[in-house]
Design a protein around this motif. Sequence first.
Motif, short mmCIF file in Angstrom:
data_model
loop_
_atom_site.label_atom_id
_atom_site.label_comp_id
_atom_site.label_asym_id
_atom_site.label_seq_id
_atom_site.Cartn_x
_atom_site.Cartn_y
_atom_site.Cartn_z
N ALA A 1 1.01 -0.58 -0.11
CA ALA A 1 -0.16 -0.13 -0.20
C ALA A 1 1.12 1.32 -0.23
O ALA A 1 0.48 2.37 -0.92
N VAL A 2 2.02 1.30 0.77
CA VAL A 2 2.47 2.57 0.92
C VAL A 2 2.81 2.58 -0.47
O VAL A 2 3.91 3.65 -1.48
N PHE A 3 4.43 1.44 -0.80
CA PHE A 3 4.29 1.95 -2.62
C PHE A 3 3.59 2.37 -3.16
O PHE A 3 4.01 2.73 -4.67
N CYS A 4 2.15 1.52 -3.04
CA CYS A 4 1.20 2.57 -4.53
C CYS A 4 1.09 3.65 -4.25
O CYS A 4 -0.03 4.24 -4.79
N SER A 5 1.21 4.40 -2.91
CA SER A 5 0.59 5.56 -2.43
C SER A 5 1.75 6.56 -3.75
O SER A 5 1.56 7.76 -3.92
N ILE A 6 3.39 6.46 -3.33
CA ILE A 6 3.75 6.75 -4.42
C ILE A 6 3.56 6.78 -5.90
O ILE A 6 4.45 5.99 -6.81
N HIS A 7 2.79 7.82 -5.91
CA HIS A 7 2.36 7.36 -7.87
C HIS A 7 3.04 9.14 -8.47
O HIS A 7 2.93 9.77 -7.36
N GLN A 184 -3.62 -24.23 14.22
CA GLN A 184 -2.49 -23.40 13.65
C GLN A 184 -2.10 -23.58 12.79
O GLN A 184 -1.61 -22.36 12.40
N ILE A 185 -1.62 -24.94 12.94
CA ILE A 185 -1.06 -25.10 10.95
C ILE A 185 -1.94 -24.59 9.66
O ILE A 185 -1.42 -24.12 8.98
N LYS A 186 -2.90 -24.55 9.78
CA LYS A 186 -4.43 -24.32 9.21
C LYS A 186 -4.33 -23.02 8.55
O LYS A 186 -4.23 -21.80 7.80
N LEU A 187 -4.15 -22.11 9.92
CA LEU A 187 -4.32 -20.32 10.40
C LEU A 187 -3.58 -19.82 9.89
O LEU A 187 -3.10 -18.71 9.01
N ALA A 188 -1.47 -20.72 10.16
CA ALA A 188 -0.75 -20.42 9.51
C ALA A 188 -0.35 -20.25 7.95
O ALA A 188 -0.28 -19.16 7.75
N GLY A 189 -1.31 -20.54 7.19
CA GLY A 189 -1.00 -21.34 5.96
C GLY A 189 -1.86 -20.07 5.62
O GLY A 189 -1.54 -19.48 4.73
N VAL A 190 -3.16 -19.44 6.11
CA VAL A 190 -3.92 -18.60 5.43
C VAL A 190 -3.29 -17.78 5.26
O VAL A 190 -3.49 -16.56 4.49
N ALA A 191 -2.44 -17.50 6.79
CA ALA A 191 -1.86 -15.99 6.60
C ALA A 191 -1.44 -16.02 5.65
O ALA A 191 -0.74 -14.78 5.50
N GLU A 192 -0.02 -16.80 5.43
CA GLU A 192 0.64 -16.89 4.37
C GLU A 192 -0.04 -16.23 3.42
O GLU A 192 0.92 -15.20 2.34
N LYS A 193 -0.86 -17.06 2.45
CA LYS A 193 -1.74 -17.34 1.60
C LYS A 193 -2.11 -15.78 1.58
O LYS A 193 -2.19 -14.84 0.25
N ILE A 194 -2.74 -15.06 2.78
CA ILE A 194 -3.20 -13.42 2.66
C ILE A 194 -1.83 -12.64 2.29
O ILE A 194 -2.03 -11.50 1.32
N GLY A 195 -0.58 -12.89 3.09
CA GLY A 195 -0.12 -12.23 2.83
C GLY A 195 0.73 -12.05 1.85
O GLY A 195 1.06 -10.57 0.89
N LYS A 196 0.59 -12.76 0.70
CA LYS A 196 1.23 -13.27 -0.69
C LYS A 196 0.65 -12.43 -1.52
O LYS A 196 0.80 -11.75 -2.30
N PHE A 197 -1.34 -12.25 -1.16
CA PHE A 197 -1.53 -11.76 -2.31
C PHE A 197 -2.01 -10.60 -2.23
O PHE A 197 -1.69 -9.70 -3.25
N GLY A 198 -1.16 -9.84 -1.05
CA GLY A 198 -1.85 -8.74 -0.45
C GLY A 198 0.11 -8.04 -1.30
O GLY A 198 -0.61 -7.15 -1.40
N LEU A 199 1.03 -8.62 -1.08
CA LEU A 199 1.97 -8.37 -2.37
C LEU A 199 1.50 -8.22 -3.14
O LEU A 199 2.26 -7.11 -4.03
N VAL A 200 1.24 -9.12 -3.95
CA VAL A 200 1.09 -9.56 -5.51
C VAL A 200 0.23 -8.79 -5.81
O VAL A 200 1.06 -7.32 -6.62
N VAL A 201 -0.64 -7.76 -5.08
CA VAL A 201 -1.28 -6.69 -5.64
C VAL A 201 -0.22 -5.71 -5.31
O VAL A 201 -0.74 -4.80 -6.20
#
Length: 222
Positions: A1-7, A184-201
């Motif tokens: 989000a920070v990088f997107c603000s620098i347009h 806990q393993i499933k929640l960690a996997g979901v959090a990792e996927k959300i983080g990667k998706f946010g980074l890609v966006v």
Amino acid sequence: AVFCSIHPGKPCPQKPLWDIGYTPGKEKPKKGACLEWAEGLAVFLACMIVGAITALNNYKKELQFRALQAKQDDSLTTVWRAGAPTQVSINDICVGDVVQLDTGAKIPADGLIIKCTDLKVDESSLTGESVPVSKNTEEKMFMLSGCSVVEGDARYLVTAVGKNSEWGKIMTELDTERPETPLQIKLAGVAEKIGKFGLVVAVACFFAQTIIWLAGMGGKTG
């Protein structure tokens, strides 16, 4: 989000982004100067400064807490060495020392009672029993670290200290990392996927804004 603000904002009609339009000797920029990127840069710098200050404050607080905790865990006790009593830190007690305990004292290490007078010990921290246990030199002669003397006094020979004592073994088990549960393993996997998706966006938005700005600047200059 920070990088997107620098347009770059709107396409610069006359000069590219790296030429902000200032002329030496003049305080006002030239007409049509490209300054829209300054807002995004200010947001980025503000985020970096706030993050750095917050991290530094948290680090200092953690150091102060650890120092205070270490000071609270350390105390002096009476130990007989070479036939004479001396005050030493509970962290400096060694196997073979003879420790003197009075009413209210906390037992710093495991050992065997040599001498006692009407001794009663609170062992609730280990056994959960709230009733004080009477100790003597014949039957109940074991002193366990982590307990406290509620009545009488005693001298005892230290047989185990630190991680080898009963209290130390409990603390070691508490500090041991336990395997994660399936949830806990499933929640960690979901959090990792959300983080990667946010980074890609965020990266996609940044490059899209950059392409739009370059295309607009090329159309104006052409």
